[in-house]
Design a protein around this motif. Structure first.
Motif, PDB file in Angstrom:
ATOM      1  N   LEU A 228       0.608  -0.503   0.057  1.00  0.00           N
ATOM      2  CA  LEU A 228      -0.286   0.109  -0.422  1.00  0.00           C
ATOM      3  C   LEU A 228       0.941   1.322  -0.078  1.00  0.00           C
ATOM      4  O   LEU A 228       0.639   2.420  -0.978  1.00  0.00           O
ATOM      5  N   LEU A 229       2.248   1.444   1.222  1.00  0.00           N
ATOM      6  CA  LEU A 229       2.808   2.618   0.321  1.00  0.00           C
ATOM      7  C   LEU A 229       3.505   2.381  -0.750  1.00  0.00           C
ATOM      8  O   LEU A 229       3.634   3.525  -0.508  1.00  0.00           O
TER       9      LEU A 229
ATOM     10  N   ALA B 184      -4.728  -7.508  -5.195  1.00  0.00           N
ATOM     11  CA  ALA B 184      -5.873  -7.796  -5.650  1.00  0.00           C
ATOM     12  C   ALA B 184      -6.404  -7.964  -3.533  1.00  0.00           C
ATOM     13  O   ALA B 184      -8.166  -7.735  -4.207  1.00  0.00           O
ATOM     14  N   ASP B 185      -6.006  -8.385  -2.799  1.00  0.00           N
ATOM     15  CA  ASP B 185      -6.788  -8.708  -1.553  1.00  0.00           C
ATOM     16  C   ASP B 185      -7.270  -6.633  -0.761  1.00  0.00           C
ATOM     17  O   ASP B 185      -8.677  -6.732  -1.233  1.00  0.00           O
ATOM     18  N   LEU B 186      -6.374  -5.735  -1.122  1.00  0.00           N
ATOM     19  CA  LEU B 186      -6.370  -4.577  -1.612  1.00  0.00           C
ATOM     20  C   LEU B 186      -7.642  -3.895  -2.357  1.00  0.00           C
ATOM     21  O   LEU B 186      -8.543  -2.988  -1.618  1.00  0.00           O
ATOM     22  N   GLU B 187      -7.751  -3.948  -4.417  1.00  0.00           N
ATOM     23  CA  GLU B 187      -8.530  -3.865  -4.402  1.00  0.00           C
ATOM     24  C   GLU B 187      -9.944  -4.476  -3.455  1.00  0.00           C
ATOM     25  O   GLU B 187     -10.829  -3.880  -3.902  1.00  0.00           O
ATOM     26  N   GLU B 188     -10.435  -6.137  -3.638  1.00  0.00           N
ATOM     27  CA  GLU B 188     -11.391  -6.329  -2.760  1.00  0.00           C
ATOM     28  C   GLU B 188     -11.981  -5.676  -1.754  1.00  0.00           C
ATOM     29  O   GLU B 188     -13.399  -5.825  -1.821  1.00  0.00           O
ATOM     30  N   ALA B 189     -10.968  -5.457  -0.686  1.00  0.00           N
ATOM     31  CA  ALA B 189     -11.733  -4.463   0.453  1.00  0.00           C
ATOM     32  C   ALA B 189     -11.696  -2.830   0.282  1.00  0.00           C
ATOM     33  O   ALA B 189     -12.170  -2.553   1.374  1.00  0.00           O
TER      34      ALA B 189
ATOM     35  N   THR C  49      -8.150   1.425  -6.254  1.00  0.00           N
ATOM     36  CA  THR C  49      -9.285   0.956  -6.880  1.00  0.00           C
ATOM     37  C   THR C  49      -7.320   1.134  -8.219  1.00  0.00           C
ATOM     38  O   THR C  49      -6.644   1.196  -8.704  1.00  0.00           O
ATOM     39  N   ARG C  50      -7.638   0.107  -9.181  1.00  0.00           N
ATOM     40  CA  ARG C  50      -6.782  -0.290 -10.215  1.00  0.00           C
ATOM     41  C   ARG C  50      -7.823   0.291 -12.195  1.00  0.00           C
ATOM     42  O   ARG C  50      -8.499  -0.424 -12.343  1.00  0.00           O
ATOM     43  N   THR C  51      -6.998   0.989 -12.527  1.00  0.00           N
ATOM     44  CA  THR C  51      -6.981   1.433 -13.649  1.00  0.00           C
ATOM     45  C   THR C  51      -5.919   0.509 -14.944  1.00  0.00           C
ATOM     46  O   THR C  51      -4.925   1.263 -14.432  1.00  0.00           O
ATOM     47  N   ARG C  52      -6.168   0.628 -15.830  1.00  0.00           N
ATOM     48  CA  ARG C  52      -5.425   0.250 -17.347  1.00  0.00           C
ATOM     49  C   ARG C  52      -4.756   1.529 -17.878  1.00  0.00           C
ATOM     50  O   ARG C  52      -5.916   2.651 -17.391  1.00  0.00           O
ATOM     51  N   ALA C  53      -3.214   2.634 -17.387  1.00  0.00           N
ATOM     52  CA  ALA C  53      -2.968   3.176 -18.139  1.00  0.00           C
ATOM     53  C   ALA C  53      -3.296   3.655 -19.103  1.00  0.00           C
ATOM     54  O   ALA C  53      -3.966   2.868 -20.243  1.00  0.00           O
ATOM     55  N   GLU C  54      -3.475   5.142 -19.720  1.00  0.00           N
ATOM     56  CA  GLU C  54      -3.169   5.075 -20.575  1.00  0.00           C
ATOM     57  C   GLU C  54      -2.081   4.196 -22.357  1.00  0.00           C
ATOM     58  O   GLU C  54      -2.967   4.250 -22.682  1.00  0.00           O
TER      59      GLU C  54
ATOM     60  N   HIS D  12      -2.435   1.757 -13.355  1.00  0.00           N
ATOM     61  CA  HIS D  12      -3.104   2.723 -12.319  1.00  0.00           C
ATOM     62  C   HIS D  12      -3.409   2.170 -10.939  1.00  0.00           C
ATOM     63  O   HIS D  12      -4.149   2.237 -12.087  1.00  0.00           O
ATOM     64  N   TYR D  13      -2.741   2.412  -9.848  1.00  0.00           N
ATOM     65  CA  TYR D  13      -3.741   2.283  -8.930  1.00  0.00           C
ATOM     66  C   TYR D  13      -4.294   3.967  -7.916  1.00  0.00           C
ATOM     67  O   TYR D  13      -3.322   5.244  -8.675  1.00  0.00           O
ATOM     68  N   ALA D  14      -4.927   4.140  -7.751  1.00  0.00           N
ATOM     69  CA  ALA D  14      -5.416   4.985  -7.101  1.00  0.00           C
ATOM     70  C   ALA D  14      -6.041   4.484  -5.450  1.00  0.00           C
ATOM     71  O   ALA D  14      -6.833   3.988  -4.832  1.00  0.00           O
ATOM     72  N   LEU D  15      -5.652   5.247  -4.695  1.00  0.00           N
ATOM     73  CA  LEU D  15      -6.120   4.733  -2.881  1.00  0.00           C
ATOM     74  C   LEU D  15      -7.272   5.340  -2.866  1.00  0.00           C
ATOM     75  O   LEU D  15      -7.043   6.276  -3.072  1.00  0.00           O
ATOM     76  N   VAL D  16      -7.762   4.624  -1.492  1.00  0.00           N
ATOM     77  CA  VAL D  16      -9.144   5.593  -1.243  1.00  0.00           C
ATOM     78  C   VAL D  16      -8.658   5.100   0.493  1.00  0.00           C
ATOM     79  O   VAL D  16      -8.863   4.456   1.224  1.00  0.00           O
TER      80      VAL D  16
END
Length: 109
Positions: A21-22, A51-56, A60-65, A71-75
């Motif tokens: 995460l860090l 996968a655990d972090l996204e499921e919980a 979030t994970r998106t495909r980069a341009e 590309h990951y975005a933390l909540v």
């Protein structure tokens, strides 16, 4: 108390989930193989942790341009999972380990 030998006595305060995460918080476009090298685990382990972090709901994970990387975005307002820390969100953890502005304490002596 008995004497400890071997790897059993080599524990750490942060889990691999926290380390991943860090790492993502410092570089949202980081490659999983780079996280694995930094954290000292396999790329497969990092894939499972992401996968655990996204499921919980921690990221979030998106495909980069470029279509080749993620590309990951933390909540940041997601709460800690354990009931003892559930009144805290992960933003505090991220700030604690990523704030390296001038004058900020590093925790190192």
């Amino acid at each position: 108390m008995g004497e400890r030998t071997g790897d059993a006595s080599k524990w750490t305060f942060l889990t691999n989930h926290a380390r991943v995460l860090l790492a993502i918080s410092q570089d949202p476009g980081v490659r999983l193989r780079d996280i694995a090298a930094t954290c000292g685990v396999t790329e497969r382990t990092v894939q499972a942790i992401v996968a655990d972090l996204e499921e919980a709901g921690y990221l979030t994970r998106t495909r980069a341009e470029d279509g080749r990387r993620n590309h990951y975005a933390l909540v940041p307002d997601a709460p800690f999972r354990h009931p003892a820390e559930a009144d805290h969100d992960i933003a505090g953890l991220i700030a604690l380990f990523t704030d390296r502005s001038e004058g900020a304490p590093t925790g190192r002596r």
